[in-house]
Design a protein around this motif. Structure first.
Motif, PDB file in Angstrom:
ATOM      1  N   SER A 117       0.845  -1.188   0.000  1.00 27.53           N
ATOM      2  CA  SER A 117       0.000   0.000   0.000  1.00 27.53           C
ATOM      3  C   SER A 117       0.889   1.249   0.000  1.00 27.53           C
ATOM      4  O   SER A 117       1.982   1.239   0.558  1.00 27.53           O
ATOM      5  CB  SER A 117      -0.934   0.007   1.211  1.00 27.53           C
ATOM      6  N   PRO A 118       0.437   2.330  -0.642  1.00 26.75           N
ATOM      7  CA  PRO A 118       1.266   3.531  -0.757  1.00 26.75           C
ATOM      8  C   PRO A 118       1.770   4.077   0.576  1.00 26.75           C
ATOM      9  O   PRO A 118       2.881   4.583   0.651  1.00 26.75           O
ATOM     10  CB  PRO A 118       0.348   4.541  -1.454  1.00 26.75           C
ATOM     11  N   ASN A 119       0.974   3.947   1.632  1.00 28.07           N
ATOM     12  CA  ASN A 119       1.410   4.510   2.908  1.00 28.07           C
ATOM     13  C   ASN A 119       2.197   3.513   3.763  1.00 28.07           C
ATOM     14  O   ASN A 119       2.583   3.834   4.886  1.00 28.07           O
ATOM     15  CB  ASN A 119       0.220   5.046   3.707  1.00 28.07           C
ATOM     16  N   GLY A 120       2.457   2.317   3.233  1.00 33.49           N
ATOM     17  CA  GLY A 120       3.142   1.299   4.020  1.00 33.49           C
ATOM     18  C   GLY A 120       4.363   0.700   3.372  1.00 33.49           C
ATOM     19  O   GLY A 120       4.868  -0.324   3.826  1.00 33.49           O
ATOM     20  N   ALA A 155       7.624  -4.187   6.275  1.00 27.64           N
ATOM     21  CA  ALA A 155       7.477  -5.554   5.775  1.00 27.64           C
ATOM     22  C   ALA A 155       7.267  -6.481   6.969  1.00 27.64           C
ATOM     23  O   ALA A 155       7.449  -6.078   8.122  1.00 27.64           O
ATOM     24  CB  ALA A 155       8.709  -5.976   4.981  1.00 27.64           C
ATOM     25  N   GLU A 156       6.893  -7.709   6.668  1.00 29.62           N
ATOM     26  CA  GLU A 156       6.623  -8.699   7.708  1.00 29.62           C
ATOM     27  C   GLU A 156       7.521  -9.920   7.517  1.00 29.62           C
ATOM     28  O   GLU A 156       7.666 -10.414   6.402  1.00 29.62           O
ATOM     29  CB  GLU A 156       5.159  -9.133   7.635  1.00 29.62           C
ATOM     30  N   ILE A 157       8.094 -10.382   8.602  1.00 27.03           N
ATOM     31  CA  ILE A 157       8.815 -11.653   8.605  1.00 27.03           C
ATOM     32  C   ILE A 157       7.775 -12.752   8.774  1.00 27.03           C
ATOM     33  O   ILE A 157       6.905 -12.659   9.651  1.00 27.03           O
ATOM     34  CB  ILE A 157       9.840 -11.725   9.762  1.00 27.03           C
ATOM     35  N   ALA A 158       7.843 -13.786   7.938  1.00 21.10           N
ATOM     36  CA  ALA A 158       6.856 -14.861   8.005  1.00 21.10           C
ATOM     37  C   ALA A 158       7.505 -16.213   7.733  1.00 21.10           C
ATOM     38  O   ALA A 158       8.540 -16.301   7.070  1.00 21.10           O
ATOM     39  CB  ALA A 158       5.745 -14.614   6.975  1.00 21.10           C
ATOM     40  N   LYS A 159       6.878 -17.243   8.245  1.00 21.50           N
ATOM     41  CA  LYS A 159       7.254 -18.638   8.009  1.00 21.50           C
ATOM     42  C   LYS A 159       8.755 -18.884   8.185  1.00 21.50           C
ATOM     43  O   LYS A 159       9.402 -19.497   7.344  1.00 21.50           O
ATOM     44  CB  LYS A 159       6.800 -19.105   6.630  1.00 21.50           C
ATOM     45  N   LEU A 160       9.297 -18.421   9.311  1.00 23.16           N
ATOM     46  CA  LEU A 160      10.664 -18.779   9.676  1.00 23.16           C
ATOM     47  C   LEU A 160      10.599 -20.190  10.241  1.00 23.16           C
ATOM     48  O   LEU A 160      10.087 -20.415  11.339  1.00 23.16           O
ATOM     49  CB  LEU A 160      11.239 -17.801  10.708  1.00 23.16           C
ATOM     50  N   LEU A 161      11.050 -21.143   9.447  1.00 29.72           N
ATOM     51  CA  LEU A 161      10.961 -22.560   9.799  1.00 29.72           C
ATOM     52  C   LEU A 161      12.344 -23.190   9.756  1.00 29.72           C
ATOM     53  O   LEU A 161      13.092 -22.980   8.798  1.00 29.72           O
ATOM     54  CB  LEU A 161      10.063 -23.315   8.807  1.00 29.72           C
ATOM     55  N   GLN A 199      18.552  -7.953   6.732  1.00 26.84           N
ATOM     56  CA  GLN A 199      19.512  -7.216   5.901  1.00 26.84           C
ATOM     57  C   GLN A 199      18.913  -6.885   4.539  1.00 26.84           C
ATOM     58  O   GLN A 199      19.064  -5.776   4.030  1.00 26.84           O
ATOM     59  CB  GLN A 199      20.810  -8.015   5.737  1.00 26.84           C
ATOM     60  N   PHE A 200      18.218  -7.842   3.941  1.00 23.81           N
ATOM     61  CA  PHE A 200      17.565  -7.600   2.653  1.00 23.81           C
ATOM     62  C   PHE A 200      16.524  -6.491   2.787  1.00 23.81           C
ATOM     63  O   PHE A 200      16.427  -5.613   1.928  1.00 23.81           O
ATOM     64  CB  PHE A 200      16.921  -8.885   2.138  1.00 23.81           C
ATOM     65  N   ALA A 201      15.744  -6.536   3.863  1.00 24.52           N
ATOM     66  CA  ALA A 201      14.737  -5.495   4.090  1.00 24.52           C
ATOM     67  C   ALA A 201      15.400  -4.138   4.185  1.00 24.52           C
ATOM     68  O   ALA A 201      14.924  -3.163   3.595  1.00 24.52           O
ATOM     69  CB  ALA A 201      13.949  -5.801   5.367  1.00 24.52           C
ATOM     70  N   HIS A 202      16.490  -4.079   4.914  1.00 23.52           N
ATOM     71  CA  HIS A 202      17.200  -2.813   5.092  1.00 23.52           C
ATOM     72  C   HIS A 202      17.705  -2.254   3.757  1.00 23.52           C
ATOM     73  O   HIS A 202      17.449  -1.083   3.447  1.00 23.52           O
ATOM     74  CB  HIS A 202      18.365  -3.006   6.066  1.00 23.52           C
ATOM     75  N   VAL A 203      18.381  -3.081   2.970  1.00 28.07           N
ATOM     76  CA  VAL A 203      18.914  -2.579   1.694  1.00 28.07           C
ATOM     77  C   VAL A 203      17.802  -2.308   0.690  1.00 28.07           C
ATOM     78  O   VAL A 203      18.011  -1.576  -0.283  1.00 28.07           O
ATOM     79  CB  VAL A 203      20.000  -3.498   1.086  1.00 28.07           C
ATOM     80  N   SER A 204      16.615  -2.859   0.936  1.00 25.18           N
ATOM     81  CA  SER A 204      15.456  -2.606   0.070  1.00 25.18           C
ATOM     82  C   SER A 204      14.666  -1.379   0.507  1.00 25.18           C
ATOM     83  O   SER A 204      13.609  -1.090  -0.049  1.00 25.18           O
ATOM     84  CB  SER A 204      14.532  -3.828   0.072  1.00 25.18           C
ATOM     85  N   GLY A 205      15.162  -0.680   1.524  1.00 27.66           N
ATOM     86  CA  GLY A 205      14.509   0.546   1.961  1.00 27.66           C
ATOM     87  C   GLY A 205      13.405   0.358   2.982  1.00 27.66           C
ATOM     88  O   GLY A 205      12.687   1.312   3.300  1.00 27.66           O
ATOM     89  N   ARG A 206      13.254  -0.823   3.507  1.00 26.26           N
ATOM     90  CA  ARG A 206      12.254  -1.058   4.553  1.00 26.26           C
ATOM     91  C   ARG A 206      12.869  -0.611   5.881  1.00 26.26           C
ATOM     92  O   ARG A 206      13.999  -0.969   6.202  1.00 26.26           O
ATOM     93  CB  ARG A 206      11.850  -2.527   4.639  1.00 26.26           C
ATOM     94  N   THR A 207      12.135   0.182   6.623  1.00 26.24           N
ATOM     95  CA  THR A 207      12.652   0.695   7.896  1.00 26.24           C
ATOM     96  C   THR A 207      11.917   0.135   9.105  1.00 26.24           C
ATOM     97  O   THR A 207      12.328   0.377  10.240  1.00 26.24           O
ATOM     98  CB  THR A 207      12.575   2.233   7.933  1.00 26.24           C
TER      99      THR A 207
END
Length: 177
Positions: A85-88, A92-98, A118-126
């Motif tokens: 969504s534009p405002n989000g 991101a969400e961490i899911a299915k860590l198995l 690390q991937f989230a960080h370099v992808s601009g997720r804060t």
């Protein structure tokens, strides 16, 4: 932890070959009574179909998926589910860590979690979010990894046997990393 551990990001073309191993991981988690969204009636075919259903999300970049291998055996996985969504778009969400039961206690989950962060960080997720069954080994992992609990919701999700369990929600800020 084993020296042979490798973590690779899976792309849609990898799903057909990886689906049996991913299905086995999911079945192992459910068999161990982990509350990961499935009941004890889950079959190998249903588990493989669930993983295959991620194809369009992987193609569109809504989900990033990693697999951990010990030599040639798939022993773990994690997903990063990005908000679209534009405002989000900053979260991101961490899911299915198995992690398969035979590989637990060797740092595999920690490495998978760090890879997704690390991937989230370099992808601009804060901002990252996740939820897990209260009192589980996963809850302790997230606390040790610097995640902040938001709160606990009683009877939020049923475990594989159908028993309602509390769920703890967590967040982690990646801003300023």
């Amino acid at each position: 932890m084993t020296d042979a551990l490798t973590i690779t990001r899976l792309v849609p073309a990898d799903l057909p070959a990886a689906a049996p191993g991913l299905a086995a991981l999911l079945l192992d988690a459910v068999d161990d009574n982990a509350s990961v969204g499935f009941t004890a009636s889950l079959t190998a075919e249903q588990a493989a179909a669930w993983w295959a259903s991620l194809d369009s999300d992987l193609h569109e970049g809504r989900v990033a998926l990693w697999a951990a291998h010990d030599r040639d055996r798939l022993i773990g996985t994690v997903q990063l589910r990005s908000e679209t969504s534009p405002n989000g778009r900053h979260r991101a969400e961490i899911a299915k860590l198995l992690v398969h039961r035979v590989a637990r206690g060797r740092g595999v989950a920690h490495r998978l979690l760090a890879t997704a962060e690390q991937f989230a960080h370099v992808s601009g997720r804060t901002l990252l979010m996740l939820d897990t069954q209260t009192g589980s080994a996963a809850e302790h992992l997230y606390r040790r990894a610097g995640w902040t609990p938001l709160g606990t919701v009683p009877d939020y999700a049923a475990d594989p046997s159908g028993t309602l369990r509390p769920t703890t929600f967590f967040h982690k800020s990646l801003a300023g990393r």
